[in-house]
Motif scaffolding. Sequence first.
Motif, PDB file in Angstrom:
ATOM      1  N   ALA A   1     -17.059  -4.818 -22.572  1.00 12.98           N
ATOM      2  CA  ALA A   1     -16.876  -5.673 -23.742  1.00 12.98           C
ATOM      3  C   ALA A   1     -16.389  -7.062 -23.369  1.00 12.98           C
ATOM      4  O   ALA A   1     -15.509  -7.233 -22.528  1.00 12.98           O
ATOM      5  CB  ALA A   1     -15.894  -5.033 -24.709  1.00 12.98           C
ATOM      6  N   ALA A   2     -16.984  -8.065 -24.043  1.00 12.64           N
ATOM      7  CA  ALA A   2     -16.618  -9.477 -23.935  1.00 12.64           C
ATOM      8  C   ALA A   2     -16.979 -10.108 -22.599  1.00 12.64           C
ATOM      9  O   ALA A   2     -16.640 -11.269 -22.353  1.00 12.64           O
ATOM     10  CB  ALA A   2     -15.131  -9.681 -24.247  1.00 12.64           C
ATOM     11  N   HIS A   3     -17.657  -9.383 -21.727  1.00 13.26           N
ATOM     12  CA  HIS A   3     -18.213  -9.981 -20.510  1.00 13.26           C
ATOM     13  C   HIS A   3     -19.613 -10.505 -20.833  1.00 13.26           C
ATOM     14  O   HIS A   3     -20.407  -9.820 -21.486  1.00 13.26           O
ATOM     15  CB  HIS A   3     -18.310  -8.953 -19.383  1.00 13.26           C
ATOM     16  CG  HIS A   3     -17.010  -8.596 -18.749  1.00 13.26           C
ATOM     17  ND1 HIS A   3     -16.472  -9.308 -17.701  1.00 13.26           N
ATOM     18  CD2 HIS A   3     -16.131  -7.603 -19.034  1.00 13.26           C
ATOM     19  CE1 HIS A   3     -15.323  -8.750 -17.347  1.00 13.26           C
ATOM     20  NE2 HIS A   3     -15.088  -7.721 -18.147  1.00 13.26           N
ATOM     21  N   SER A   4     -19.913 -11.707 -20.362  1.00 10.53           N
ATOM     22  CA  SER A   4     -21.229 -12.279 -20.617  1.00 10.53           C
ATOM     23  C   SER A   4     -22.295 -11.726 -19.678  1.00 10.53           C
ATOM     24  O   SER A   4     -23.489 -11.858 -19.949  1.00 10.53           O
ATOM     25  CB  SER A   4     -21.173 -13.803 -20.494  1.00 10.53           C
ATOM     26  OG  SER A   4     -20.723 -14.182 -19.214  1.00 10.53           O
ATOM     27  N   ARG A   5     -21.849 -11.101 -18.570  1.00 13.09           N
ATOM     28  CA  ARG A   5     -22.789 -10.535 -17.601  1.00 13.09           C
ATOM     29  C   ARG A   5     -22.236  -9.222 -17.049  1.00 13.09           C
ATOM     30  O   ARG A   5     -21.018  -9.033 -17.014  1.00 13.09           O
ATOM     31  CB  ARG A   5     -23.020 -11.502 -16.433  1.00 13.09           C
ATOM     32  CG  ARG A   5     -23.739 -12.785 -16.821  1.00 13.09           C
ATOM     33  CD  ARG A   5     -24.035 -13.622 -15.594  1.00 13.09           C
ATOM     34  NE  ARG A   5     -24.659 -14.878 -15.959  1.00 13.09           N
ATOM     35  CZ  ARG A   5     -25.961 -15.038 -16.190  1.00 13.09           C
ATOM     36  NH1 ARG A   5     -26.754 -13.977 -16.090  1.00 13.09           N
ATOM     37  NH2 ARG A   5     -26.465 -16.208 -16.508  1.00 13.09           N
ATOM     38  N   PRO A   6     -23.115  -8.353 -16.561  1.00  6.45           N
ATOM     39  CA  PRO A   6     -22.629  -7.163 -15.853  1.00  6.45           C
ATOM     40  C   PRO A   6     -21.949  -7.593 -14.546  1.00  6.45           C
ATOM     41  O   PRO A   6     -22.582  -8.211 -13.693  1.00  6.45           O
ATOM     42  CB  PRO A   6     -23.905  -6.356 -15.575  1.00  6.45           C
ATOM     43  CG  PRO A   6     -24.940  -6.905 -16.512  1.00  6.45           C
ATOM     44  CD  PRO A   6     -24.588  -8.352 -16.687  1.00  6.45           C
ATOM     45  N   ARG A   7     -20.667  -7.274 -14.392  1.00  3.07           N
ATOM     46  CA  ARG A   7     -19.957  -7.648 -13.159  1.00  3.07           C
ATOM     47  C   ARG A   7     -18.865  -6.639 -12.798  1.00  3.07           C
ATOM     48  O   ARG A   7     -18.015  -6.909 -11.942  1.00  3.07           O
ATOM     49  CB  ARG A   7     -19.338  -9.039 -13.305  1.00  3.07           C
ATOM     50  CG  ARG A   7     -18.261  -9.176 -14.388  1.00  3.07           C
ATOM     51  CD  ARG A   7     -17.491 -10.486 -14.246  1.00  3.07           C
ATOM     52  NE  ARG A   7     -18.298 -11.649 -14.501  1.00  3.07           N
ATOM     53  CZ  ARG A   7     -18.355 -12.286 -15.689  1.00  3.07           C
ATOM     54  NH1 ARG A   7     -17.653 -11.838 -16.726  1.00  3.07           N
ATOM     55  NH2 ARG A   7     -19.109 -13.346 -15.847  1.00  3.07           N
ATOM     56  N   VAL A   8     -18.883  -5.479 -13.460  1.00  7.45           N
ATOM     57  CA  VAL A   8     -17.819  -4.507 -13.252  1.00  7.45           C
ATOM     58  C   VAL A   8     -18.253  -3.464 -12.222  1.00  7.45           C
ATOM     59  O   VAL A   8     -19.191  -2.693 -12.463  1.00  7.45           O
ATOM     60  CB  VAL A   8     -17.432  -3.828 -14.576  1.00  7.45           C
ATOM     61  CG1 VAL A   8     -16.312  -2.813 -14.337  1.00  7.45           C
ATOM     62  CG2 VAL A   8     -16.990  -4.875 -15.598  1.00  7.45           C
TER      63      VAL A   8
ATOM     64  N   LYS B   1     -22.035  -3.323 -35.990  1.00  9.86           N
ATOM     65  CA  LYS B   1     -22.979  -4.445 -36.059  1.00  9.86           C
ATOM     66  C   LYS B   1     -22.661  -5.373 -37.222  1.00  9.86           C
ATOM     67  O   LYS B   1     -22.936  -6.574 -37.162  1.00  9.86           O
ATOM     68  CB  LYS B   1     -24.412  -3.915 -36.178  1.00  9.86           C
ATOM     69  CG  LYS B   1     -24.911  -3.218 -34.922  1.00  9.86           C
ATOM     70  CD  LYS B   1     -26.326  -2.701 -35.099  1.00  9.86           C
ATOM     71  CE  LYS B   1     -27.331  -3.826 -35.072  1.00  9.86           C
ATOM     72  NZ  LYS B   1     -28.730  -3.342 -35.084  1.00  9.86           N
ATOM     73  N   ALA B   2     -22.062  -4.847 -38.273  1.00 12.41           N
ATOM     74  CA  ALA B   2     -21.711  -5.668 -39.430  1.00 12.41           C
ATOM     75  C   ALA B   2     -20.357  -6.356 -39.263  1.00 12.41           C
ATOM     76  O   ALA B   2     -19.985  -7.205 -40.066  1.00 12.41           O
ATOM     77  CB  ALA B   2     -21.670  -4.789 -40.686  1.00 12.41           C
TER      78      ALA B   2
ATOM     79  N   ALA C   1     -17.738  -6.003 -28.734  1.00 13.64           N
ATOM     80  CA  ALA C   1     -16.808  -7.050 -29.173  1.00 13.64           C
ATOM     81  C   ALA C   1     -15.503  -6.902 -28.400  1.00 13.64           C
ATOM     82  O   ALA C   1     -15.264  -5.871 -27.761  1.00 13.64           O
ATOM     83  CB  ALA C   1     -16.554  -6.909 -30.675  1.00 13.64           C
ATOM     84  N   PRO C   2     -14.638  -7.924 -28.423  1.00 15.08           N
ATOM     85  CA  PRO C   2     -13.337  -7.783 -27.751  1.00 15.08           C
ATOM     86  C   PRO C   2     -12.607  -6.532 -28.228  1.00 15.08           C
ATOM     87  O   PRO C   2     -12.756  -6.091 -29.362  1.00 15.08           O
ATOM     88  CB  PRO C   2     -12.595  -9.061 -28.156  1.00 15.08           C
ATOM     89  CG  PRO C   2     -13.690 -10.063 -28.378  1.00 15.08           C
ATOM     90  CD  PRO C   2     -14.822  -9.273 -28.977  1.00 15.08           C
ATOM     91  N   ARG C   3     -11.785  -5.995 -27.347  1.00 14.36           N
ATOM     92  CA  ARG C   3     -11.149  -4.704 -27.620  1.00 14.36           C
ATOM     93  C   ARG C   3     -10.318  -4.700 -28.894  1.00 14.36           C
ATOM     94  O   ARG C   3     -10.292  -3.709 -29.617  1.00 14.36           O
ATOM     95  CB  ARG C   3     -10.276  -4.292 -26.432  1.00 14.36           C
ATOM     96  CG  ARG C   3     -11.075  -3.720 -25.297  1.00 14.36           C
ATOM     97  CD  ARG C   3     -10.175  -3.243 -24.191  1.00 14.36           C
ATOM     98  NE  ARG C   3     -10.966  -2.570 -23.169  1.00 14.36           N
ATOM     99  CZ  ARG C   3     -10.478  -2.176 -21.997  1.00 14.36           C
ATOM    100  NH1 ARG C   3      -9.204  -2.385 -21.706  1.00 14.36           N
ATOM    101  NH2 ARG C   3     -11.261  -1.574 -21.116  1.00 14.36           N
ATOM    102  N   ASP C   4      -9.609  -5.799 -29.162  1.00 16.87           N
ATOM    103  CA  ASP C   4      -8.772  -5.806 -30.359  1.00 16.87           C
ATOM    104  C   ASP C   4      -9.629  -5.688 -31.616  1.00 16.87           C
ATOM    105  O   ASP C   4      -9.247  -5.020 -32.577  1.00 16.87           O
ATOM    106  CB  ASP C   4      -7.900  -7.067 -30.396  1.00 16.87           C
ATOM    107  CG  ASP C   4      -8.725  -8.345 -30.507  1.00 16.87           C
ATOM    108  OD1 ASP C   4      -9.566  -8.576 -29.622  1.00 16.87           O
ATOM    109  OD2 ASP C   4      -8.524  -9.109 -31.468  1.00 16.87           O
ATOM    110  N   VAL C   5     -10.801  -6.329 -31.608  1.00 20.75           N
ATOM    111  CA  VAL C   5     -11.698  -6.273 -32.764  1.00 20.75           C
ATOM    112  C   VAL C   5     -12.220  -4.852 -32.968  1.00 20.75           C
ATOM    113  O   VAL C   5     -12.232  -4.322 -34.089  1.00 20.75           O
ATOM    114  CB  VAL C   5     -12.877  -7.257 -32.583  1.00 20.75           C
ATOM    115  CG1 VAL C   5     -13.876  -7.116 -33.723  1.00 20.75           C
ATOM    116  CG2 VAL C   5     -12.368  -8.686 -32.492  1.00 20.75           C
ATOM    117  N   VAL C   6     -12.640  -4.213 -31.886  1.00 17.91           N
ATOM    118  CA  VAL C   6     -13.188  -2.860 -31.997  1.00 17.91           C
ATOM    119  C   VAL C   6     -12.102  -1.877 -32.412  1.00 17.91           C
ATOM    120  O   VAL C   6     -12.317  -1.026 -33.283  1.00 17.91           O
ATOM    121  CB  VAL C   6     -13.835  -2.429 -30.660  1.00 17.91           C
ATOM    122  CG1 VAL C   6     -14.423  -1.025 -30.792  1.00 17.91           C
ATOM    123  CG2 VAL C   6     -14.928  -3.410 -30.244  1.00 17.91           C
TER     124      VAL C   6
END
Length: 510
Positions: A110-117, A258-259, A267-272
């Motif tokens: 979540a919140a990463h723009s690219r796969p990098r983990v 999605k809504a 989405a960022p963890r706090d939002v989810v």
Amino acid sequence: MSEVIVVGSGIAGLIAAIETSRKYAVTLITKAELSESNTRYAQGGIAAALFEDDSVAEHVADTLRAGAGLSSKSVVEVLCSEGPARVRDLIRLGVAFDQHNGELARGLEAAHSRPRVLHAGGDATGFAIESALVHTIRATGNITILEHTFVKDLILHDGRVVGVEILDATGNPRSLSADAVILASGGAGQLYLHTTNPAVATGDGIAIALRAGAELADLEFYQFHPTTLAVPGNFLISEALRGDGAVLLDAEGHRFMKAVHPGAELAPRDVVARSIAEQMAAQNGAPVFLDASALGADFLKERFPTIDAACRTYGFDWASQPVPVTPAAHYWMGGVRTDEWGRTSLPGLFAVGEVACTGVHGANRLASNSLLESLVFAWRCASLLSNDDFSGKAWPVFTDEATVLPLQQEVGSATPVDRKALQTLMWEAVGIYREESVLLRAAKQLCLWKPNGTTASDYETANLLDLSRVMVAAASMRQESRGAHWRNDFPETSPNFHHHQYFRREGSAR
């Protein structure tokens, strides 16, 4: 020969001990067995810009965006720019990250723009890192290991930390002296009734630093992981699963994220976490569901073997049906205030890992940055010590004034604190949602409890009580919603609080 004490045996403590032992005699203290720490249970992985289609600048931007305006850009740049080299050092130390077609495998969170983990053993990254570093520690001759040893307090002389008071493995009190003490004792997940953290995460390092007069920072920001199995123990369901395509469903089987946010499940963890909590409230407390069935049984077993085994242990066939999930306390962005070298406000005292607040995470940690932060700043701390910075002459003088925060005193009729009752209170008052009336009631209740007993477990509970009091105070003072801190009575983000909150104990000098 100079002596260094390292407290804690997660990735931060093990790296600090390994690197510092190249020059100094090191005593590594851990209150359980050497391999027991939060690191061991980390599933998702470690983020780093190691790939050609990624960049340090993009990793920096993602971290700053997740931090909701409170991440320190200069420190984030240190994290992201030095991270790739430190991950390669982990590989040299024997950490076998997973590969795909002969190259390092990577996931999206979540919140990463690219796969990098990067991950190891599918979803057993922390275990792989811990195992490799413990093997290295065991083979290092200049490190004395004290297992099942509890650090009760810091020892100060003329305002400088010069050692620690401990309860040894037999429960007897002792004092150990040192030229420097490095706290790497992890977070305080046991503050909460529902947590992903192991039993050892009782915030001891933060509490002893507070009592010694060190400055703390960002105590109101606690991250709740959105997805844990809705079973006793709150088994963690890695965010990497959503990165691979799993989706969240309400009780009627409808996808609802999605809504809520353009990133949906990523989405960022706090939002989810808040969205799941709101959905659960609308369902009279019933959990939501995580549906990974589209990924297929073979993929789930290979990529997420730990979660696969846990689901089956609890009777869930997650390859064919959704599993119930709920948020739980996961990671404290706050902690002992440090500079970019791990120095605290007390000469002789360093802090690295989750016990520290470097300013990297701001109000909300970017997924899989925690192992990286521990790795990078433990290495930097050891590097600084290798340059003989024991004198305190170059010690940081933090320019932002800390709030003098008196430790709340219990009333004369206070009763011994019960840990379960304390955890329940914290879950209700300083959980995913906070508001003034509940925080005030919590503060009053905390004054009606007092610590009791002289065992290591008693001291742990006393530490949780101290930390509960300062966290409630910090959450009351931040009258806005930002990142992981959500106030029902102040739901907007306010420019008046675009700053960190620093605390120190009443009577302690800067």
